[in-house]
Scaffold this active site. Structure first.
Site, PDB file in Angstrom:
ATOM      1  N   GLU A  81       3.526   5.416  55.911  1.00  0.00           N
ATOM      2  CA  GLU A  81       2.436   6.409  55.891  1.00  0.00           C
ATOM      3  C   GLU A  81       1.094   5.792  56.283  1.00  0.00           C
ATOM      4  O   GLU A  81       0.618   4.867  55.612  1.00  0.00           O
ATOM      5  CB  GLU A  81       2.333   7.047  54.487  1.00  0.00           C
ATOM      6  CG  GLU A  81       1.286   8.147  54.443  1.00  0.00           C
ATOM      7  CD  GLU A  81       1.305   8.985  53.165  1.00  0.00           C
ATOM      8  OE1 GLU A  81       2.366   9.082  52.519  1.00  0.00           O
ATOM      9  OE2 GLU A  81       0.246   9.537  52.826  1.00  0.00           O
ATOM     10  N   LYS A 257       1.782  11.631  43.313  1.00  0.00           N
ATOM     11  CA  LYS A 257       2.379  11.207  44.595  1.00  0.00           C
ATOM     12  C   LYS A 257       1.455  10.202  45.269  1.00  0.00           C
ATOM     13  O   LYS A 257       1.901   9.193  45.833  1.00  0.00           O
ATOM     14  CB  LYS A 257       2.611  12.428  45.481  1.00  0.00           C
ATOM     15  CG  LYS A 257       3.400  12.160  46.764  1.00  0.00           C
ATOM     16  CD  LYS A 257       2.565  11.703  47.932  1.00  0.00           C
ATOM     17  CE  LYS A 257       3.404  11.522  49.191  1.00  0.00           C
ATOM     18  NZ  LYS A 257       2.653  10.933  50.304  1.00  0.00           N
ATOM     19  N   ASP A 273      13.565  -1.633  43.279  1.00  0.00           N
ATOM     20  CA  ASP A 273      14.191  -0.318  43.379  1.00  0.00           C
ATOM     21  C   ASP A 273      13.123   0.775  43.262  1.00  0.00           C
ATOM     22  O   ASP A 273      12.655   1.084  42.156  1.00  0.00           O
ATOM     23  CB  ASP A 273      15.234  -0.226  42.253  1.00  0.00           C
ATOM     24  CG  ASP A 273      16.040   1.066  42.281  1.00  0.00           C
ATOM     25  OD1 ASP A 273      15.585   2.044  42.895  1.00  0.00           O
ATOM     26  OD2 ASP A 273      17.128   1.084  41.675  1.00  0.00           O
ATOM     27  N   HIS A 371      -7.929  10.301  57.410  1.00  0.00           N
ATOM     28  CA  HIS A 371      -6.488  10.237  57.655  1.00  0.00           C
ATOM     29  C   HIS A 371      -6.180  10.451  59.127  1.00  0.00           C
ATOM     30  O   HIS A 371      -5.402   9.709  59.725  1.00  0.00           O
ATOM     31  CB  HIS A 371      -5.778  11.291  56.810  1.00  0.00           C
ATOM     32  CG  HIS A 371      -4.294  11.251  56.945  1.00  0.00           C
ATOM     33  ND1 HIS A 371      -3.538  10.275  56.349  1.00  0.00           N
ATOM     34  CD2 HIS A 371      -3.443  12.043  57.629  1.00  0.00           C
ATOM     35  CE1 HIS A 371      -2.272  10.475  56.661  1.00  0.00           C
ATOM     36  NE2 HIS A 371      -2.182  11.540  57.432  1.00  0.00           N
TER      37      HIS A 371
HETATM   38  C1  MEV Z   1      -1.172  11.886  50.434  1.00  0.00           C
HETATM   39  O1  MEV Z   1      -0.039  11.109  50.759  1.00  0.00           O
HETATM   40  C2  MEV Z   1      -1.659  11.604  49.020  1.00  0.00           C
HETATM   41  C3  MEV Z   1      -2.787  12.503  48.516  1.00  0.00           C
HETATM   42  O2  MEV Z   1      -2.398  13.873  48.651  1.00  0.00           O
HETATM   43  C4  MEV Z   1      -3.000  12.171  47.078  1.00  0.00           C
HETATM   44  C5  MEV Z   1      -3.923  13.119  46.335  1.00  0.00           C
HETATM   45  O3  MEV Z   1      -4.007  14.309  46.714  1.00  0.00           O
HETATM   46  O4  MEV Z   1      -4.528  12.678  45.340  1.00  0.00           O
HETATM   47  C6  MEV Z   1      -4.038  12.342  49.309  1.00  0.00           C
END
Ligand code: MEV
Length: 422
Positions: A81, A257, A273, A371
């Site tokens: 990513e 996430k 793992d 991003h």
């Molecule tokens: C993207 O991979 C992760 C984010 O969505 C985390 C978040 O929203 O805090 C940017």
């Protein structure tokens, strides 16, 4: 040694590796391995898993600017990513005075499920009465672990109300030291099951470790500069964004996430793992009955922000791919850690930094601006740009202030139509 290397991101992979190498004395062979010129082979892959036909290379980057428990560290991160490694490095740059961590120890749970027990509560009591004999049988399975001070240490017996009956579930609490420990725990659980059947008069079904490793908890704390100088609203928004994750599972899933973007990348880089860590993290985030944030954020009197993170961290330095994968082994060498505890602390600090970066972007300019810039090279390749065109395409898109796939595709097409070199 300092992990604060300015302009690290502007260097070539070879230059970056050379810089790391100066600090860690990597051999020429190790450098060749890291750069993918030698090393991980299909034959090695074939020994690691089954039915091998090849392998999937994943980019391995180094997050800079990290100091954990007073020691500067270069953090290897394996991820597909874009933005993740840049965000971790950038957040660590805004960290004041380093990250501080603690660890509850490497205790894993192994579950032994017993069904068909006539007197579940009586059986529970009898299991505890036989604790010493049970632990002894377990420890006979792994004299090496015991010789390092590890092994089965205690029991936790629970009665679980299943749909069909009350089940007795005996947990073995095993100190797995610097190993992740799944094999050690599963071997013990299987070995001791006939004895458990005898004690309970029931029938053992499952004998397997629990990934809710709630006795293998790592905590990390870090103070960060206020990234929104003078903009009080943005600082408040940062906290509101976190508060939404605390209160709302829809947001918590994304918030966590983002944390796992950092955590899984280091876990993968070290050959640990990822699924075990992820399952443990998400289960732990739900232990109160609601799925919540793995981090907490507080504004200090000087407007700096303190972040803390707490989650299970079943990772090790011994066994499995941590040793049999040559690049993972090298990544661990770059981390310069001696114990699972140190590794866990660095991983948790990376997750915390990652979350800071996410919230900072979300409370400020939004996530897409940075991003998309980092994603632009990917998009250029997807749009058909050749290697020697990628930089030019990205530059043209940036100059036009329009980094979108459609625009990048237009640029690639017009470059190639107007007599590109291919
Ligand atoms: C993207 O991979 C992760 C984010 O969505 C985390 C978040 O929203 O805090 C940017």
């Amino acid at each position: 040694m300092t992990s604060r290397i300015s302009g690290f991101y502007k260097k070539s992979p070879e230059e970056r590796l050379e810089l790391i190498s100066q600090h860690l004395n990597l051999s020429d062979e190790e450098k060749e391995l890291m750069l993918g010129h030698s090393g991980f082979t299909v034959a090695q892959a074939d020994r690691l898993v089954e039915n091998v036909v090849g392998y999937l290379p994943v980019p391995l980057g180094i997050a800079v600017n990290f100091q954990v428990n007073g020691k500067d560290v270069f953090v290897p991160m394996a991820t597909e990513e874009p933005s993740v490694i840049a965000a971790a490095s950038n957040a660590a740059k805004q960290n004041i005075g380093g990250f501080f961590t603690s660890y509850s120890g490497s205790i894993m749970r192994g579950q032994i499920q017993v069904i068909g027990v006539k007197d579940p509560y009586g059986a529970l009591a009898r299991i505890y009465e036989n604790k010493e004999a049970i632990l002894e049988q377990c420890n006979e399975q792994d004299p090496t672990l015991v010789s390092f001070g590890g092994g089965a240490k205690d029991l936790d017996v629970q009665i679980i109300d299943g749909e069909s009956e009350k089940m007795v579930v005996a947990h073995l609490l095993v100190d797995t030291k610097d190993a992740m420990g799944a094999n050690a725990v599963n071997t013990m659980a299987e070995a001791v099951s006939p004895f458990i059947e005898k004690i309970t008069g029931g029938k053992v079904v499952l004998r397997i470790l629990s990934n809710l490793a709630d006795q293998r908890i790592v905590r990390a704390r870090g103070v960060f500069e206020n990234p929104f100088k003078g903009d009080r609203d943005a600082l408040e928004n940062f906290i509101r964004a976190y508060e939404l994750a605390e209160a709302d599972p829809y947001r918590a899933a994304t918030h966590n996430k983002g944390i796992m973007n950092g955590i899984s990348a280091v876990v993968l880089a070290t050959g640990n793992d990822t699924r075990a860590v992820e399952a443990g993290a998400h289960a732990y985030a739900s232990v109160t009955g609601r799925y919540r944030s793995l981090t907490r954020w507080e504004i200090n009197a000087d407007d700096s922000i303190t972040g803390t993170i707490e989650l299970p961290m079943p990772v090790g330095l011994i066994g499995g791919a941590t040793q049999s994968h040559p690049v993972a082994k090298l990544a661990t060498k770059i981390l310069d850690v001696e114990t699972a505890e140190e590794l866990a602390g660095i991983i948790a600090s990376t997750g915390l930094a990652q979350n800071f970066a996410g919230l900072r972007a979300l409370a400020g300019e939004g996530i897409q601006q940075g991003h998309m810039k980092l994603h632009a090279r990917n998009m250029a390749v997807m749009a058909g740009a050749h290697d020697d065109e990628v930089d030019n395409v990205v530059k043209l898109a940036a100059n036009q202030g329009k980094i979108s796939y459609d625009n990048i595709r237009q640029i690639v097409l017009s470059l190639q139509e107007n007599g590109g070199s291919h």
